[in-house]
Structure formats: structure tokens, C-alpha cells
Scaffold this motif. Sequence first.
Motif, PDB file in Angstrom:
ATOM      1  N   ASN A 189       0.839  -1.196   0.000  1.00 56.58           N
ATOM      2  CA  ASN A 189       0.000   0.000   0.000  1.00 56.58           C
ATOM      3  C   ASN A 189       0.874   1.246   0.000  1.00 56.58           C
ATOM      4  OD1 ASN A 189      -2.605   1.462   0.489  1.00 56.58           O
ATOM      5  ND2 ASN A 189      -1.544   2.024   2.380  1.00 56.58           N
ATOM      6  N   VAL A 190       0.419   2.291  -0.688  1.00 56.06           N
ATOM      7  CA  VAL A 190       1.079   3.595  -0.648  1.00 56.06           C
ATOM      8  C   VAL A 190       0.217   4.519   0.197  1.00 56.06           C
ATOM      9  CG1 VAL A 190       1.888   5.573  -1.974  1.00 56.06           C
ATOM     10  CG2 VAL A 190       2.134   3.268  -2.911  1.00 56.06           C
ATOM     11  N   ASP A 207       8.545   1.123  -8.106  1.00 57.01           N
ATOM     12  CA  ASP A 207       8.501  -0.059  -8.957  1.00 57.01           C
ATOM     13  C   ASP A 207       8.962  -1.307  -8.208  1.00 57.01           C
ATOM     14  OD1 ASP A 207      11.063   1.412  -9.042  1.00 57.01           O
ATOM     15  OD2 ASP A 207      11.752  -0.307 -10.217  1.00 57.01           O
ATOM     16  N   ARG A 208       8.625  -2.467  -8.769  1.00 61.31           N
ATOM     17  CA  ARG A 208       9.085  -3.767  -8.262  1.00 61.31           C
ATOM     18  C   ARG A 208       8.711  -3.987  -6.799  1.00 61.31           C
ATOM     19  NH1 ARG A 208      14.209  -4.101  -7.863  1.00 61.31           N
ATOM     20  NH2 ARG A 208      14.618  -1.874  -7.988  1.00 61.31           N
ATOM     21  N   ASN A 209       7.516  -3.559  -6.447  1.00 62.37           N
ATOM     22  CA  ASN A 209       6.948  -3.874  -5.145  1.00 62.37           C
ATOM     23  C   ASN A 209       5.786  -4.847  -5.348  1.00 62.37           C
ATOM     24  OD1 ASN A 209       8.024  -2.248  -2.637  1.00 62.37           O
ATOM     25  ND2 ASN A 209       8.188  -0.857  -4.387  1.00 62.37           N
ATOM     26  N   GLN A 210       4.862  -4.874  -4.401  1.00 59.23           N
ATOM     27  CA  GLN A 210       3.663  -5.706  -4.524  1.00 59.23           C
ATOM     28  C   GLN A 210       2.419  -4.845  -4.357  1.00 59.23           C
ATOM     29  OE1 GLN A 210       4.110  -9.000  -1.754  1.00 59.23           O
ATOM     30  NE2 GLN A 210       6.254  -9.266  -2.308  1.00 59.23           N
ATOM     31  N   LEU A 211       2.485  -3.634  -4.875  1.00 60.10           N
ATOM     32  CA  LEU A 211       1.425  -2.659  -4.648  1.00 60.10           C
ATOM     33  C   LEU A 211       0.084  -3.137  -5.199  1.00 60.10           C
ATOM     34  CD1 LEU A 211       3.209   0.731  -5.462  1.00 60.10           C
ATOM     35  CD2 LEU A 211       2.795  -0.314  -3.222  1.00 60.10           C
ATOM     36  N   LEU A 212      -0.913  -3.074  -4.331  1.00 54.02           N
ATOM     37  CA  LEU A 212      -2.296  -3.353  -4.712  1.00 54.02           C
ATOM     38  C   LEU A 212      -3.135  -2.084  -4.682  1.00 54.02           C
ATOM     39  CD1 LEU A 212      -2.843  -6.589  -2.588  1.00 54.02           C
ATOM     40  CD2 LEU A 212      -2.677  -6.481  -5.084  1.00 54.02           C
ATOM     41  N   ASN A 213      -2.699  -1.113  -3.884  1.00 59.52           N
ATOM     42  CA  ASN A 213      -3.533   0.058  -3.648  1.00 59.52           C
ATOM     43  C   ASN A 213      -2.676   1.302  -3.434  1.00 59.52           C
ATOM     44  OD1 ASN A 213      -6.034   1.488  -2.913  1.00 59.52           O
ATOM     45  ND2 ASN A 213      -5.140   1.536  -0.864  1.00 59.52           N
ATOM     46  N   ILE A 214      -3.151   2.400  -3.978  1.00 58.43           N
ATOM     47  CA  ILE A 214      -2.559   3.709  -3.728  1.00 58.43           C
ATOM     48  C   ILE A 214      -3.658   4.580  -3.132  1.00 58.43           C
ATOM     49  CG2 ILE A 214      -1.445   5.731  -4.732  1.00 58.43           C
ATOM     50  CD1 ILE A 214      -0.457   3.941  -6.994  1.00 58.43           C
ATOM     51  N   GLU A 215      -3.448   5.031  -1.916  1.00 60.54           N
ATOM     52  CA  GLU A 215      -4.484   5.788  -1.240  1.00 60.54           C
ATOM     53  C   GLU A 215      -4.719   7.136  -1.926  1.00 60.54           C
ATOM     54  OE1 GLU A 215      -3.726   6.225   2.903  1.00 60.54           O
ATOM     55  OE2 GLU A 215      -3.501   4.071   3.267  1.00 60.54           O
ATOM     56  N   GLU A 216      -5.989   7.508  -1.983  1.00 58.31           N
ATOM     57  CA  GLU A 216      -6.338   8.799  -2.562  1.00 58.31           C
ATOM     58  C   GLU A 216      -5.663   9.916  -1.765  1.00 58.31           C
ATOM     59  OE1 GLU A 216     -10.328  11.387  -3.717  1.00 58.31           O
ATOM     60  OE2 GLU A 216     -10.465   9.232  -3.285  1.00 58.31           O
ATOM     61  N   GLY A 217      -5.007  10.812  -2.480  1.00 58.86           N
ATOM     62  CA  GLY A 217      -4.282  11.896  -1.825  1.00 58.86           C
ATOM     63  C   GLY A 217      -2.807  11.614  -1.632  1.00 58.86           C
ATOM     64  N   ALA A 218      -2.346  10.398  -2.006  1.00 54.39           N
ATOM     65  CA  ALA A 218      -0.941  10.035  -1.798  1.00 54.39           C
ATOM     66  C   ALA A 218       0.009  10.941  -2.566  1.00 54.39           C
ATOM     67  CB  ALA A 218      -0.710   8.583  -2.211  1.00 54.39           C
ATOM     68  N   HIS A 244       7.645   5.995 -11.251  1.00 56.73           N
ATOM     69  CA  HIS A 244       7.789   4.587 -11.627  1.00 56.73           C
ATOM     70  C   HIS A 244       6.832   3.741 -10.794  1.00 56.73           C
ATOM     71  CE1 HIS A 244      11.697   5.037 -13.888  1.00 56.73           C
ATOM     72  NE2 HIS A 244      11.712   6.145 -13.172  1.00 56.73           N
ATOM     73  N   LEU A 245       5.819   3.167 -11.460  1.00 56.35           N
ATOM     74  CA  LEU A 245       4.861   2.271 -10.798  1.00 56.35           C
ATOM     75  C   LEU A 245       4.854   0.898 -11.457  1.00 56.35           C
ATOM     76  CD1 LEU A 245       1.847   4.715 -10.269  1.00 56.35           C
ATOM     77  CD2 LEU A 245       3.267   3.705  -8.482  1.00 56.35           C
ATOM     78  N   ASN A 246       5.812   0.639 -12.314  1.00 53.24           N
ATOM     79  CA  ASN A 246       5.849  -0.616 -13.050  1.00 53.24           C
ATOM     80  C   ASN A 246       6.191  -1.794 -12.142  1.00 53.24           C
ATOM     81  OD1 ASN A 246       8.432   1.106 -13.445  1.00 53.24           O
ATOM     82  ND2 ASN A 246       9.189  -0.991 -13.660  1.00 53.24           N
ATOM     83  N   SER A 247       5.833  -2.984 -12.598  1.00 51.74           N
ATOM     84  CA  SER A 247       6.156  -4.240 -11.918  1.00 51.74           C
ATOM     85  C   SER A 247       5.553  -4.304 -10.522  1.00 51.74           C
ATOM     86  CB  SER A 247       7.683  -4.439 -11.858  1.00 51.74           C
ATOM     87  OG  SER A 247       8.250  -4.387 -13.142  1.00 51.74           O
ATOM     88  N   ASN A 248       4.248  -4.098 -10.450  1.00 53.04           N
ATOM     89  CA  ASN A 248       3.499  -4.229  -9.205  1.00 53.04           C
ATOM     90  C   ASN A 248       2.270  -5.101  -9.457  1.00 53.04           C
ATOM     91  OD1 ASN A 248       4.602  -2.566  -6.833  1.00 53.04           O
ATOM     92  ND2 ASN A 248       4.818  -1.133  -8.543  1.00 53.04           N
ATOM     93  N   ASN A 249       1.294  -5.036  -8.551  1.00 54.81           N
ATOM     94  CA  ASN A 249       0.055  -5.798  -8.709  1.00 54.81           C
ATOM     95  C   ASN A 249      -1.148  -4.876  -8.870  1.00 54.81           C
ATOM     96  OD1 ASN A 249       1.336  -8.354  -8.419  1.00 54.81           O
ATOM     97  ND2 ASN A 249       1.355  -8.100  -6.196  1.00 54.81           N
TER      98      ASN A 249
END
Length: 471
Positions: free
Chosen positions: A261-262, A279-290, A301-306
Motif C-alpha cells: 500500500n502507498v 517499482d518492483r513492489n507488490q502494490l495493490l492500492n494507492i491511497e487517494e491523496g498520496a 515509476h509504478l511498473n512491476s506491481n500488482n
Amino acid sequence: RCLSVSVLCLLPQSALARWACVRACPPSCSCTQEKSCSVLCDRAGLAELPREFPCEASAINLEKNRLKFLSERAFGTLPSLKSLSLDHNNISFITPGAFKGLSNLLELKMAHNEYISYLHTRTFTGLKKLLRLDLSDCNLFSIPDRIFIEQTAMTELLCFQNNFRRIPGAIRGMENLTHIYLERNKIEAVAYNSLQGLGSLRYLNLQENRINVIHDNAFQDLVRLENFYLNDNLLSNMPRLAFRGLSRLKMLNLGGNQLINVSKTWFGDMAELEVLYLDRNQLLNIEEGAFENLTSLITLHLNSNNLTTLPLSVFQPIYFLGHLYLFKNPWECDCGLDWLKQWMESYKLVRDIPCASPSSVAGLDLSQVVFPTANGTCVDPAELNLTTASSEVQPTTENRFNSLISKLLQQELREEMGNGTESARNATLPEPEEGQLSAGVGGRGTQAVQSLLCFTVTWLFCGLFHLSHAS
């Protein structure tokens, strides 16, 4: 033979310095006098230090030899020496006080000495003006907390590729340090006081360690930090206010961790941030306002996540950044990404967004997906009946071709068999009873079928080629 004193007095100062530098040059070394006296002893096969060096020496290079031991006052007294390099040797022990007599030394390089596993508290005694120290790629597990007590002026410390399990306590309170390199160690945590008192630090590299815990307020003193590498660690979460106070940060690298999560609280003070790696994390969610305070962001860079979706409400504050990397995510290409497709087409700054779902567009790039509208509302590709032609729904190439062939077959059969009305209504070919074609149309039936087959084959190749390029 030595020149007489009277002759020496007649020489210009520069010539005198050059003569003195060359005259006292150690065997197996070469000495040059340009702006200052440099002693070059690199790759000389030395197993021991030369007994003497020119007292005018400002730089000594002893790289890539076989030196094993440095005794006390190993270099004598060299008041002009500014730079000393001992990289790539076999040094295993340094006697306390080995560098006494080098009172004006500014740079000491001891990298790539794999047998250095221990340093005494008084190893660097006498080096009060030292600015840059390189201990990279040795075999250090720790260093004494008070080892730099005299090196208050030091600005750069390079200790990457050692075996530290914690950030050395020796750096605390070193208020003049601007660059710290601690990458490729075995550091497991950043404690609340690990980086205490480093108010001048601008560059911090902690990448490729084993960091899995960051304590609250661990970075609170890094008020001038500009470049921060935390990538390729084991972080799965961080404190809500982990980066509070880092208002001058330009680049933050959190790639290659295990973040899911971010948080909207992480980047609240980063109005000057220009490059952000997630990048290259396991991100499923980015909180609104992040991202709402990242008003200077240029590259993300948000590539290579979920990630499956990227709502406009999350992304909108940085709608006009320069580079956005989104590849290698299982994107769900529904109407929630329609805004992103429009942004791609408008600014040409992002590409390679392969769709994982819905199944009707899986494998396509987002740029190839059509989001039609029905009554002014976006229709998800999953809801489309792709076998039905519609003025509001653009059929695929395959469907258009099948439809064309079907119509051609229907038209030919209507002319030959007189049953076109039923065929057009069902959009399929009827199953004729045995002998129906020959009985119904006589000799013209066979000719019609042959013509139809020829016509169909021609359209199969030409039509498919044309339509595939048109789509």
C-alpha cells in the motif's frame, strides 16, 4: 651527484620543486611534477611500503599492490600530502596511528581490501582535516563508535559492500557529512537515532540491504537530504510519517521492496520531489491523496506491481508529469482507465500498459482498447456483445470479417436458392436437405457453389489482410 647549494639557489622555484620531487622518488615508482608532486606506485608489485616519499608529495597512489600491513607513522611526515590511495591491496591490519604525520590529508582511499575486518578506535588519529574516506568493499562487520572523533570536517563516507548489520553509530552527530554510501551491506533496521545529527546530509544510499524495519522519526534530522536510496530491501510497511521533514528531497527510490500500500501520509512534505520510484513492489492500492503534494514530480515509476486500476482521483494532482511507467501490472482495462487512455493519446508520454482483464481485451495494450458509449455513458469491454454489429460498438477485425463472409454467402444463396429472407434473419447458413442444391437449381447449383467457393477464398485472403490493417 648532487647539485651544489649555490646552483640550487639559482633555480626557479618551480624547477626546484620538480627536481626535489623526482630526486626523492622511491624505487619502482614514478614521480611527476605538474601543478604539484604526484608519486605513482600503482601496479608496482610492492609487498611493503617504500621507506621514504618526497616531502613535497601532494598525492600518492599505491593501488593494486600486495601491501599487507601498515605500521605506526607508516608514511613518515608528509605535510603537503592531500590524497592517498591504498585501494586493491591485501591489507589486513592497520596499526593505530598509522597515518600520523599526514596532518593535511584530505582524501584517503582504502577500498577493495578484503582482509580488513577490524579497525581500531585510533586508526585515523592525526587526520583532522580529512574530508573523504573510502572503506568500500572490505570485510568490515562494524567500526568503533568513536573512530571519527577527530574527523569532524569529513563530508563523504563510503562504506558500501561490507558486512554491517546496523548503520555505524560512528556517524551520529557528524554535522558536516553530505554523502553517505552504505549500499550492499546487511543492515536490518534504521533506528530512531541511527542518523541523528546529520543536518548537512544531501545524499544517503541504503539500497540492497536487508532493511525491514524503519522506526518513527528515523529521518527527522535529514532536513537537507536531496537523494535517498532505500530500494531493494525488505520493507513491507513504513511509519505513516516516515519521511516527515524531508522537504528538500529531489529523488526517492523505494523500488524493489515488498510494499503493498502507498499511504497518503508518506509524501506530504515533498513539494520539491522530482523522481519517485515505487517499482518492483507488490502494490495493490494507492491511497487517494498520496500524490497530492508532489507538485514538482517529473517522473513516477509504478511498473512491476500488482496494480489493477489507477483512479483519476488518485492521479489527478500530478496529471501533467513528464514520465509515467506502468508496465508489468495486471491492469483491468475497464472504464476506470478510460481517462488514462485519453491522457496517453494526448501527451504521448506513457506506453506499454497491457490489459490482463476483462477477457474480451486481455492481451491488448490499453491504447488498443475502445471504450464506446451508450447514452453518453462509458461501456466496459466486458459488457459488450462483440458478435453483434452496432453503430455505438466497434466490432473487432475478426467479427467484421466473419460478418462480411456471412453476408456474401447469404447473398449468393438468396440468388440461387430463393431462401434469402430466412437466412438474413438468422444470420447463419441453413442446413440443406440431401440433394437440395442439385434438385432445386439443376446444373446452375454446382456452378453457383463453385463460384461461391472461389469468391469466398478470394475474400478470405484479401479481406482479412485489408481489415486486419484497417483495425
